[in-house]
Design a protein around this motif. Structure first.
Motif, PDB file in Angstrom:
ATOM      1  N   SER A   1       0.808  -1.229   0.000  1.00 26.99           N
ATOM      2  CA  SER A   1       0.000   0.000   0.000  1.00 26.99           C
ATOM      3  C   SER A   1       0.835   1.269   0.000  1.00 26.99           C
ATOM      4  N   GLY A   2       2.163   1.106  -0.234  1.00 26.58           N
ATOM      5  CA  GLY A   2       3.013   2.301  -0.256  1.00 26.58           C
ATOM      6  C   GLY A   2       2.548   3.327  -1.261  1.00 26.58           C
ATOM      7  N   TRP A   3       2.111   2.843  -2.422  1.00 27.41           N
ATOM      8  CA  TRP A   3       1.664   3.778  -3.460  1.00 27.41           C
ATOM      9  C   TRP A   3       0.352   4.458  -3.098  1.00 27.41           C
ATOM     10  N   LEU A   4      -0.345   3.886  -2.066  1.00 27.35           N
ATOM     11  CA  LEU A   4      -1.598   4.516  -1.644  1.00 27.35           C
ATOM     12  C   LEU A   4      -1.356   5.897  -1.035  1.00 27.35           C
ATOM     13  N   ARG A   5      -0.123   6.108  -0.527  1.00 19.58           N
ATOM     14  CA  ARG A   5       0.167   7.437   0.021  1.00 19.58           C
ATOM     15  C   ARG A   5       0.094   8.497  -1.079  1.00 19.58           C
ATOM     16  N   THR A   6       0.520   8.088  -2.269  1.00 20.96           N
ATOM     17  CA  THR A   6       0.401   9.013  -3.402  1.00 20.96           C
ATOM     18  C   THR A   6      -1.062   9.243  -3.748  1.00 20.96           C
ATOM     19  N   LEU A   7      -1.846   8.133  -3.754  1.00 25.02           N
ATOM     20  CA  LEU A   7      -3.274   8.267  -4.050  1.00 25.02           C
ATOM     21  C   LEU A   7      -3.973   9.107  -2.990  1.00 25.02           C
ATOM     22  N   ALA A   8      -3.524   8.961  -1.721  1.00 24.65           N
ATOM     23  CA  ALA A   8      -4.167   9.693  -0.636  1.00 24.65           C
ATOM     24  C   ALA A   8      -3.997  11.205  -0.768  1.00 24.65           C
ATOM     25  N   ARG A   9      -3.053  11.632  -1.601  1.00 27.21           N
ATOM     26  CA  ARG A   9      -2.860  13.065  -1.782  1.00 27.21           C
ATOM     27  C   ARG A   9      -4.036  13.711  -2.510  1.00 27.21           C
ATOM     28  N   VAL A  10      -4.962  12.859  -3.030  1.00 27.89           N
ATOM     29  CA  VAL A  10      -6.169  13.421  -3.640  1.00 27.89           C
ATOM     30  C   VAL A  10      -6.978  14.193  -2.615  1.00 27.89           C
ATOM     31  N   ALA A  11      -6.719  13.924  -1.328  1.00 27.91           N
ATOM     32  CA  ALA A  11      -7.453  14.624  -0.270  1.00 27.91           C
ATOM     33  C   ALA A  11      -6.935  16.041  -0.037  1.00 27.91           C
ATOM     34  N   GLU A  12      -5.776  16.384  -0.595  1.00 25.59           N
ATOM     35  CA  GLU A  12      -5.285  17.759  -0.466  1.00 25.59           C
ATOM     36  C   GLU A  12      -6.201  18.681  -1.286  1.00 25.59           C
ATOM     37  N   PRO A  13      -6.590  19.810  -0.738  1.00 25.47           N
ATOM     38  CA  PRO A  13      -7.616  20.652  -1.376  1.00 25.47           C
ATOM     39  C   PRO A  13      -7.378  20.950  -2.851  1.00 25.47           C
ATOM     40  N   ARG A  14      -6.126  21.289  -3.210  1.00 32.62           N
ATOM     41  CA  ARG A  14      -5.865  21.621  -4.613  1.00 32.62           C
ATOM     42  C   ARG A  14      -6.064  20.394  -5.505  1.00 32.62           C
ATOM     43  N   ASN A  15      -5.512  19.274  -5.072  1.00 34.53           N
ATOM     44  CA  ASN A  15      -5.675  18.035  -5.845  1.00 34.53           C
ATOM     45  C   ASN A  15      -7.145  17.612  -5.885  1.00 34.53           C
ATOM     46  N   ALA A  16      -7.852  17.817  -4.779  1.00 33.72           N
ATOM     47  CA  ALA A  16      -9.268  17.454  -4.723  1.00 33.72           C
ATOM     48  C   ALA A  16     -10.069  18.278  -5.719  1.00 33.72           C
ATOM     49  N   ALA A  17      -9.715  19.548  -5.852  1.00 34.65           N
ATOM     50  CA  ALA A  17     -10.429  20.403  -6.807  1.00 34.65           C
ATOM     51  C   ALA A  17     -10.220  19.921  -8.240  1.00 34.65           C
ATOM     52  N   VAL A  18      -8.965  19.555  -8.554  1.00 31.71           N
ATOM     53  CA  VAL A  18      -8.677  19.027  -9.896  1.00 31.71           C
ATOM     54  C   VAL A  18      -9.449  17.736 -10.128  1.00 31.71           C
ATOM     55  N   CYS A  19      -9.466  16.871  -9.100  1.00 33.89           N
ATOM     56  CA  CYS A  19     -10.181  15.596  -9.195  1.00 33.89           C
ATOM     57  C   CYS A  19     -11.664  15.831  -9.459  1.00 33.89           C
ATOM     58  N   LEU A  20     -12.264  16.794  -8.751  1.00 36.88           N
ATOM     59  CA  LEU A  20     -13.688  17.060  -8.930  1.00 36.88           C
ATOM     60  C   LEU A  20     -13.980  17.599 -10.318  1.00 36.88           C
ATOM     61  N   LEU A  21     -13.067  18.407 -10.859  1.00 36.76           N
ATOM     62  CA  LEU A  21     -13.258  18.911 -12.218  1.00 36.76           C
ATOM     63  C   LEU A  21     -13.223  17.767 -13.228  1.00 36.76           C
ATOM     64  N   VAL A  22     -12.275  16.855 -13.042  1.00 37.00           N
ATOM     65  CA  VAL A  22     -12.178  15.702 -13.941  1.00 37.00           C
ATOM     66  C   VAL A  22     -13.425  14.827 -13.822  1.00 37.00           C
ATOM     67  N   VAL A  23     -13.840  14.565 -12.594  1.00 39.46           N
ATOM     68  CA  VAL A  23     -15.032  13.745 -12.364  1.00 39.46           C
ATOM     69  C   VAL A  23     -16.262  14.422 -12.957  1.00 39.46           C
ATOM     70  N   GLY A  24     -16.367  15.737 -12.791  1.00 37.67           N
ATOM     71  CA  GLY A  24     -17.495  16.465 -13.360  1.00 37.67           C
ATOM     72  C   GLY A  24     -17.528  16.377 -14.878  1.00 37.67           C
ATOM     73  N   ALA A  25     -16.346  16.460 -15.502  1.00 40.24           N
ATOM     74  CA  ALA A  25     -16.287  16.361 -16.959  1.00 40.24           C
ATOM     75  C   ALA A  25     -16.687  14.963 -17.421  1.00 40.24           C
TER      76      ALA A  25
END
Length: 797
Positions: free
Chosen positions: A400-424
């Motif tokens: 699960s070491g790579w999950l730490r990278t995935l967990a960075r989606v919780a950082e506000p800036r990354n989360a905003a990008v993620c939501l834009l992608v999901v919205g598209a």
């Protein structure tokens, strides 16, 4: 309140764990006895939504028009014409074989050899209706001269394209199956298929003649035979799952335990179905094994929790108690949501779908006991060393070491990008998924592959006969009261015949209509015959007396009218039964009704849809389409209510439901791209996908609530949650996706499609839970800051 309730259950089950486990094992043994008595149960009637107007028309006039539950059996010469001595002898043998099949309406059997096939002729002596093959002719008396006369009579009688193929290489025998006998016993279609193969195909097919068989009984029998092979794929999926779980936990006991508990609920499910008087429908045979997949998903979460607790220094007994309390709430929440999702299928007024709903609901309800109670109680008897747990946790940390990278989606800036992608992606899915087909998208039996014998027979017959294999019957009904002057003069209502004649001409050019057979068409034919074959007289007569006389002649033949003229029918033979074809023809009928209300046909005449097998399919498709949106709204409403009751927070509701909604629309897009229609077989799969997606969301959000209750900030709480349950969630999704993907090799196309759809939905919902959910949760926390501290969910620790 909730904590006390969970704590009380924990103390009870673990205080009496031997008695609990013994009672569950005894129940399993008893249910296994009943489960072994479960049989396949298919039925034509139970596919019909009985309250639908089309089905009411079908039931009212089923004895007067062409029956929808028909068998079409074709004798095809492998070389040359069917009009040979050997060909007609073979046709006679097959006709006799069909007549004496069980559950056949013998008077309705028709072929060149049956007395209800006759040739209408006008002679010097008047109108004659002679049998196509005279009753004095026996198969043993056939010679070339007799065969030539039969061939000529077939052409004169208009049977080329109906009972004989256009190229004259084959001839058809038609029959209708009576689904219930006098004692109310229903036909066993699975066994009936074997009868058809043994008494018709195997008996009469040889090197010179091919026997082709189509119809509901043959179709459902072939599906059942193919469905029996699902056990092979389930065994393969089971072995793959077991291997994957062992790779995950490196413990034979922890590998077998979740699988055994899931199989236990399967035994309970089959036993309960038998006790309730149900069988297992061939089209629903996948549902129990889909529910089994849900059980494995929850089982892996339990094993993951137990191993983590042991690595923290707890004994196996303490770890199992912790797993019970820690996962009871999210597990129950997920399973109750899945249960409610399946129960909503009862909204669809189709008996077969309601059986599927009961089957799936029972299985999910039993999972609450077997996976949330039985599994941790049984695991508490294991003796697991801390050294094993430490090794398992080290392996989990490495994986699960790579999950730490995935967990960075919780950082506000990354989360905003993620939501834009999901919205598209969501916007594209909504657009691309729009217009998905409700109903079948392919000709033939969509449940079978194109190369299946049934579909090859169907293509051969439809390409060589004019009548087609699918037809929509439109009824012209009089609403005049029985005994009234209007009812007494119905057979003299010339305007009705003219009205129907205009209807026939309006529908003939509609795309998808292969040919038309109607009362008005028969009226034209008889009128021409009574006038020395003058083509100018191929019209509906306008003289009431002549009209009534011809109606009396036509009424002697079943199929286009009632003898009292209270009903006349138009049969629209279609090129196929694809939903697009049926919908186009029905739209044309409705357009004619709207543009020609009555049209001089007299008071109390109405056009009613619809009978025929296409009418039944149209009713089924209509109910599925009307029920889908309300059903999905009920499912989401149940999720919203349950999540809010447990977490008392609208943020939890939005965080769990929004990613799930995106996943659902992506699933619709996938269905459209793969040409998978929304049918009674695929609808439960989409409901199941919602249930699985909720599982992932609940387990992640439950850990998030726990860390928030300990005072952690939202970003750190999400990171810990993903690291703790992310590996198990991803592992479960991949394992289940690989398992069901093996169904892609099934002989049944609908099983293959379901395997692809499920594998895709498992992965999509997992991705949404691991990315969109944390991103939504972070921004909901920023947009709506909490004013009160978060309470721990249940007794989770």
């Amino acid at each position: 309140m909730l904590n006390r309730w969970v704590g009380g259950l924990e103390r009870f089950f673990f205080l009496y764990r031997r008695a609990t486990l013994g009672l569950l094992l005894a129940l399993t043994a008893l249910m296994a006895f009943f489960a072994l008595q479960l049989r396949m149960d298919a039925g034509f009637e139970k596919q019909m939504p009985s309250d639908h107007p089309y089905i009411q028309t079908f039931q009212k006039y089923r004895a007067d028009v062409l029956g929808a539950n028909r068998l079409n059996i074709v004798v095809k010469a492998r070389q040359g014409s069917i009009f040979t001595v050997a060909g007609l002898q073979k046709l006679y043998e097959v006709t006799q074989g069909v007549v004496f099949l069980p559950s056949i309406e013998r008077l309705g059997v028709q072929s060149l050899w049956t007395p209800n096939s006759f040739v209408n002729e006008i002679t010097e002596e008047g109108f004659r209706a002679d049998p196509l093959i005279d009753g004095t002719i026996s198969p043993g008396q056939l010679d070339e001269a007799t065969v030539k006369k039969i061939r000529e009579a077939t052409a004169r009688g208009g049977f080329i394209g109906t009972l004989v193929s256009r190229d004259e290489s084959s001839a058809m025998v038609t029959a209708e199956i009576i689904e219930y006998d006098r004692e109310g016993k229903k036909v066993d279609y699975v066994a009936y298929n074997r009868v058809l193969e043994a008494q018709i195909r195997q008996k009469f097919e040889d090197a010179n003649f091919e026997v082709q068989i189509i119809g509901f009984a043959k179709q459902i029998g072939d599906i059942a035979d193919g469905a029996s092979a699902v056990l092979e794929f389930c065994v393969i999926a089971l072995l793959l799952t077991a291997a994957a779980v062992y790779w995950y936990c490196h413990s034979l006991r922890f590998t077998l335990l979740p699988i055994a508990c899931s199989l236990t609920s399967l035994v309970w499910q089959f036993g309960a179905l038998h006790l309730l008087g149900y069988g297992l429908d061939p089209l629903g045979v996948l549902v129990p094994f889909l529910v089994f997949a849900i059980g494995v998903s929850h089982g892996v979460q339990q094993i993951n929790f137990i191993v983590r607790e042991i690595s923290h220094g707890k004994s196996c007994y303490e770890a199992c108690r912790g797993s019970f309390t820690g996962l009871l709430i999210p597990g129950t929440l997920a399973l109750v949501t899945a249960f409610v999702s399946f129960v909503t299928l009862v909204m669809i007024p189709i008996p077969m779908v309601r059986e599927l709903a009961i089957t799936a609901s029972l299985g999910v309800a039993f999972k609450i006991i077997t996976n949330l109670v039985m599994l941790p109680v049984a695991a508490s008897f294991f003796n697991v060393s801390k050294a094993y747990a430490d090794r398992a946790m080290l392996k989990r940390e490495a994986r699960s070491g790579w999950l730490r990278t995935l967990a960075r989606v919780a950082e506000p800036r990354n989360a905003a990008v993620c939501l834009l992608v999901v919205g598209a992606i969501f916007a594209v899915a909504v657009v691309e998924g729009h217009g998905r087909v409700v109903g079948t998208t392919q000709p033939g039996a969509p449940e079978l592959r194109p190369e299946a014998r049934f579909n090859r027979d169907a293509v051969s017959i439809s390409s060589n006969f004019d009548t087609g294999l699918d037809w929509l019957t439109v009824v012209f009904e009089s609403t005049a009261k029985e005994g009234s002057p209007e009812a007494a003069s119905l057979c003299e209502n010339v305007n009705l015949g003219l009205y129907q004649d205009r209807f026939t001409w309006a529908l003939q050019p509609v795309q998808g209509v292969l040919s038309v057979a109607s009362f008005s068409g028969q009226m034209r034919l008889y009128n021409e015959g009574y006038n020395e074959g003058n083509p100018k007289m191929s019209v509906v007569p306008i003289d009431p007396g002549n009209y009534a006389a011809l109606a009396t002649e036509i009424g002697r033949i079943r199929g286009t009218m009632r003898k009292d003229c209270s009903m006349t029918a138009v049969h629209l033979f279609l090129t196929d039964h694809k939903a697009s074809t049926i919908n186009r023809v029905i739209a044309a009928v409705e357009a004619f009704k709207k543009a020609n209300p009555g049209d001089g046909a007299g008071e109390g005449v109405q056009i009613r849809l619809a009978s025929g097998n296409a009418g039944v399919l149209a009713a089924i498709n209509d109910e599925v389409e009307k029920s889908e949106l309300p059903m999905m709204l009920y499912v989401y409403a149940a999720i919203v209510i349950l999540v809010f009751l447990v977490y008392r927070d609208f943020r939890a509701v939005l965080a769990c439901c929004l990613p799930l909604t995106v996943g659902t629309f992506i699933g619709y897009w996938f269905m459209k791209e793969l040409d998978i229609g929304l049918t009674v077989a695929t609808l439960p799969v989409m409901v199941l996908a919602v249930g699985i997606g909720v599982d992932y969301a609940f387990y992640i959000y439950n850990r998030l609530q726990l860390h928030l209750s300990h005072g952690q900030p939202i970003v750190k709480a999400l990171e810990h949650s993903i690291l703790e349950v992310g590996t198990a969630t991803i592992f479960t999704a991949i394992t289940l996706a690989v398992g069901v993907a093996t169904w892609s090799f099934s002989e049944l196309k609908f099983q293959a499609d379901m395997g692809k759809l499920l594998a895709f939905m498992f992965m999509v919902n997992m991705v949404m839970a691991m990315t969109a959910l944390p991103a939504f949760a972070v921004w909901l926390e920023r947009l709506f800051p909490r004013k009160k501290p978060v309470k721990a969910p249940g007794l989770a620790h």
